[in-house]
Design an enzyme around this catalytic site. Structure first.
Site, PDB file in Angstrom:
ATOM      1  N   LYS A 145      36.371  30.572  41.322  1.00  0.00           N
ATOM      2  CA  LYS A 145      35.724  31.679  40.500  1.00  0.00           C
ATOM      3  C   LYS A 145      34.131  31.170  39.589  1.00  0.00           C
ATOM      4  O   LYS A 145      33.413  31.928  39.485  1.00  0.00           O
ATOM      5  CB  LYS A 145      36.496  32.086  39.512  1.00  0.00           C
ATOM      6  CG  LYS A 145      37.673  32.961  40.237  1.00  0.00           C
ATOM      7  CD  LYS A 145      38.344  33.943  39.483  1.00  0.00           C
ATOM      8  CE  LYS A 145      38.997  35.142  40.508  1.00  0.00           C
ATOM      9  NZ  LYS A 145      40.396  34.323  41.034  1.00  0.00           N
TER      10      LYS A 145
ATOM     11  N   GLU B 217      36.350  42.095  34.034  1.00  0.00           N
ATOM     12  CA  GLU B 217      37.637  42.322  34.154  1.00  0.00           C
ATOM     13  C   GLU B 217      38.652  40.887  34.485  1.00  0.00           C
ATOM     14  O   GLU B 217      37.931  40.089  35.113  1.00  0.00           O
ATOM     15  CB  GLU B 217      37.915  43.321  35.419  1.00  0.00           C
ATOM     16  CG  GLU B 217      38.033  42.503  36.712  1.00  0.00           C
ATOM     17  CD  GLU B 217      36.774  42.156  37.454  1.00  0.00           C
ATOM     18  OE1 GLU B 217      35.978  42.217  36.906  1.00  0.00           O
ATOM     19  OE2 GLU B 217      36.916  41.301  38.061  1.00  0.00           O
TER      20      GLU B 217
ATOM     21  N   SER C 132      41.710  26.635  46.674  1.00  0.00           N
ATOM     22  CA  SER C 132      40.920  27.328  45.630  1.00  0.00           C
ATOM     23  C   SER C 132      40.969  27.331  44.241  1.00  0.00           C
ATOM     24  O   SER C 132      40.226  27.510  43.600  1.00  0.00           O
ATOM     25  CB  SER C 132      41.060  29.051  46.122  1.00  0.00           C
ATOM     26  OG  SER C 132      42.396  29.311  45.851  1.00  0.00           O
TER      27      SER C 132
END
Ligand SMILES: *Cc1c(COP(=O)(O)O)cnc(C)c1O
Length: 407
Positions: free
Chosen positions: A100, A122, A389
């Site tokens: 991310k 968010e 990930s």
């Protein structure tokens, strides 16, 4: 799907000028946000062609986030399966623990260029919130993160991390008090403060230009993986596998390889307790076309179009809709989709930890489950790349609790 009528693929032609990937995607927002999205699309269009922006971003990704990440040969997992070689793309080694940060850093840099001094975001489990808080601290930007009150309780440690890095975390009490409601609140904030504020959306979802922009900011995953596998094996892989929440880590890995006809690509969704209403988040297994939070795509809904409840052991995959680019490539038969259930994921979580000394995020473990399954089915001369990930430190307490209950 008939392939005969399908025109040759040009991955760069997607999305079209209106932000559509075939019938999917588009712009579905209140009038007041149209200008903001157009302004963002124009700013991004300029930035993506600007060597100054790209060089600065590359530098931050290297020095702050820790790129490039390794492409790691999982030798013992491979040996355990007895078939194809399994390579792991180690996004878990990035700063803040997941892919991310690629997108959060890039959007924060873009916001700075646009003269926006305030960032909103968010977050569900808190991973995107933590990445955004880190990027904002680095660039000296004000940061407000919306998070469902229920998620704040479940992920108290991530709330504390965000606050340590100077972010304000605002609890959302509406509805289920989880990710969907947090996105609604972030949109509401953006409508009110659009002049001063940039909204850093955390996945390849929402209204144009977000799905395209977030995808582009994660393309580095596939670009690196391609170079690394060619250096290591002298050829491209046979299969690529990644988990799919909104779809950002998956499209980030897949994009570079979309026009390679012989590479099989599989996105793995959250099968939860199995494919029964309200018990999973496998949009392609139980969903159909609809519009949610700015985007037309596959989503889990009842007969009246009300959004279904979802469930997954991994908070990061627990969302009722899927990124529009994935829906498009699924129609074309280019990306396939599978799902892994909570039980399958919990087993693979322990297997990978034990055999490789790597504790994977529960989200990523969905991809690992499928990689193990495929490796067993393929011969030893085949190569699989699975996207790891994120790291699983955030999940160990939850897993300990579940395994404890099971004895
Ligand atoms: C958020 C998250 C995901 C799911 O998001 P995508 O946009 O589908 O990539 C997957 N893995 C990890 C570790 C995450 O934090």
């Amino acid at each position: 799907m008939s392939t005969a009528a399908t025109p040759p693929l040009d991955r760069f032609s997607m999305p079209d000028a209106t932000g559509h990937f075939g019938p999917y995607g588009g712009v579905f927002v209140p009038e007041t946000l149209m200008t903001a999205l157009q302004e963002l699309a124009a700013a991004y269009e300029k930035a993506r062609k600007d060597p100054g922006f790209l060089n600065e971003l590359r530098q931050h990704l290297k020095e702050f986030a820790g790129r490039p990440t390794e492409l790691y040969f999982a030798s013992r997992l491979t040996e355990h399966c007895g078939g194809a070689k399994i390579y792991l793309k180690r996004e878990d080694l990035l700063h803040t623990g997941a892919h991310k940060i690629n997108n959060a850093l890039a959007q924060a840099l873009l916001a700075k260029r646009m003269g926006k001094k305030r960032i909103i975001a968010e977050t569900g489990a808190g991973q995107h919130g933590v990445a955004t808080a880190a990027a904002c601290a680095k660039f000296g930007l004000e940061c407000v993160v919306y998070m469902g009150a229920h998620d704040m309780e479940r992920q108290a440690l991530n709330v504390f991390r965000m606050r340590l890095m100077g972010a304000e975390v605002r609890g959302v009490e509406a509805g289920q008090k989880t990710l969907k409601e947090a996105i609604n609140e972030a949109m509401r904030d953006w409508v009110t403060n659009v002049r001063s504020t940039h909204y850093i959306l955390g996945t390849a979802y929402g209204s144009h230009p977000y799905p395209m922009m977030v995808r582009d900011f994660h393309r580095v995953i596939g670009l690196e993986a391609k170079e690394q596998i060619l250096a290591r094996e002298g050829r491209l892989p046979d299969e690529l596998i990644a988990c799919v929440g909104g779809g950002s880590n998956a499209i980030g890995l897949f994009f570079e390889f979309l026009e390679e006809p012989n590479i099989r690509m599989t996105g793995v969704e959250a099968g939860g307790h199995g494919i029964k209403r309200g018990e999973h988040a496998a949009r392609f297994a139980g969903g159909r076309l609809g519009v949610l939070q700015g985007c037309k795509t596959f989503l889990l809904q009842d007969a009246n179009g009300q959004i279904e409840l979802t469930h997954s052991v991994s908070a990061g995959l627990d969302y009722a809709a899927v990124g529009p680019e994935h829906a498009f490539y699924r129609d074309r038969g280019r990306i396939e989709f599978a799902f892994a259930t909570d039980d399958e994921v919990l087993e693979t979580f322990q297997l990978c930890s034990r055999l490789e000394g790597i504790i994977p995020a529960l989200e990523s473990t969905h991809a690992l489950f499928h990689a193990v399954k495929r490796a067993k089915a393929l011969s030893k001369d085949k190569i699989i790349i699975a996207n790891l990930s994120g790291r699983g430190d955030k999940d160990v307490q939850q897993v300990a609790k579940i395994l404890g209950h099971k004895g």
